[in-house]
Scaffold this active site. Structure first.
Site: not given
Length: 367
Positions: A105, A174, A198
């Site tokens: 990511w 992030d 999540k």
């Protein structure tokens, strides 16, 4: 574990949500607060959603102890949209940014940012997956607009257990897969982005926490729906927001608060992940984790079975689904097995997984 209600979801996202929240949503779905209408049918400018929007921001501020000089934005576009938004809102200061690429990511984020300015990788992409180079080896640009890192790499199972030092350069992170799982000093960050799907809600909403002094200088190419300054001015209701996602998220955040807040979530995360990692150690090599011990994630635990025996891993997945353990397949880019242990995954869930792992080893491991 015979009923559908007892299915164990170890998915990386969209992920398990607290059952009591889902039951509450189900109860309210057809008639929100006895209005005779579902929330998903209501105006985003009506009093019902206006309160949800306000309460969501308030509980985020309370749980994370967000200082007054930070704005809390509820945006759309997922993490990938936020990768571009960060660059278009923050790169203008110097035209260059530092990126620590530790996995899938952060790599995607760096590539997205490179469309809008210069990206400096503070260390070469790791030859050895599953590691983070010591920060004293990072080559950082003192004139960078910001320093970016991914707090927890969902695919790779790599996590930062410290906040990097940037010598005054704004720090951006992030936290899509680690938000609301540990206490943080928000004042150390310039901006935090986090997809909800999540730990804190369903897909569709991204939480952005941004320091006020970083607002006001977006690139001209930045669309209004990604403009932090404009979204802050419009209180996250510039256009129709993801009303249902925000509504469920607010309930999950209240659940976290009711269940002991971030201190309790962090304690549980350590307990759950330690149980799983210890089970691997006790397996004498039948289960192995490819991640360096000091950077192992508490949220996403990748492991191999039988030294990476793909047939054995396929059998592991088949057998696990027979006992209603789902979404344990590793990400397609890395293979293997991955168990995600987000806030809604209970300690008992992990104990059942460990029990299954031991039974599988007894049946299929070396005799």
């Amino acid at each position: 574990m015979g009923s559908a209600q007892s299915a164990l979801n170890f998915g990386a996202g969209p992920a398990k949500l607290p059952r009591e929240v889902l039951e509450e949503v189900q109860k309210e779905f057809l008639s929100y607060q006895d209005s005779g209408m579902s929330l998903i049918e209501m105006s985003h400018r009506g009093k019902e959603y206006t309160k949800i929007n306000k309460d969501s921001q308030a509980v985020i501020r309370e749980l994370l102890n967000v200082p007054d000089n930070y704005k809390i934005l509820l945006m759309q576009g997922g993490g990938c949209g936020a990768f571009a938004a960060v660059a278009m809102n923050l790169l203008n200061r110097t035209g260059t940014a530092d990126y620590a690429v530790t996995g899938t990511w952060s790599d995607k984020a760096a590539k997205e940012a490179s469309k809008y300015g210069n990206v400096n990788l503070v260390f070469p992409k790791a030859n050895k997956p599953g590691s983070i180079p010591p920060q004293n080896t990072w080559k950082m640009n003192p004139n960078a607009s910001y320093v970016y890192y991914c707090d927890n790499e969902t695919v790779d199972g790599v996590a930062f257990h410290y906040i990097p030092e940037t010598n005054g350069v704004p720090l951006v992170t992030d936290m899509s897969s680690s938000i609301m799982t540990k206490k943080l000093d928000i004042s150390k960050f310039g901006c935090i982005i986090a997809g909800a799907q999540k730990n804190i809600g369903p897909a569709g909403v991204v939480v952005v926490i941004v320091r006020e002094d970083l607002l006001g200088n977006p690139m001209k190419c930045c669309p209004s729906v990604m403009d932090f300054t404009y979204i802050a001015k419009e209180n996250s209701v510039h256009n129709t927001p993801a009303t249902f996602s925000v509504y469920v998220m607010e309930k999950v955040l209240q659940w976290i608060k009711k269940n002991g807040g971030l201190e309790a979530m962090e304690k549980l995360a350590i307990e759950k992940s330690s149980l799983l990692y210890n089970a691997m150690v006790e397996s004498n090599g039948f289960y192995t984790c490819p991640i360096d011990e000091d950077v192992r994630s508490r949220m996403n635990v990748p492991f191999r079975v039988g030294g990476g025996n793909e047939k054995l891993e396929e059998l592991f997945l088949v057998e696990s689904e027979k006992v209603k353990m789902y979404q344990l397949k590793g990400h397609r880019s890395v293979g293997g097995i991955r168990a995600s242990l987000y806030n809604a995954v209970s300690l008992d869930d992990v104990k059942l997984l460990v029990k299954f792992m031991k039974e599988f080893q007894a049946q299929h491991g070396p005799k």
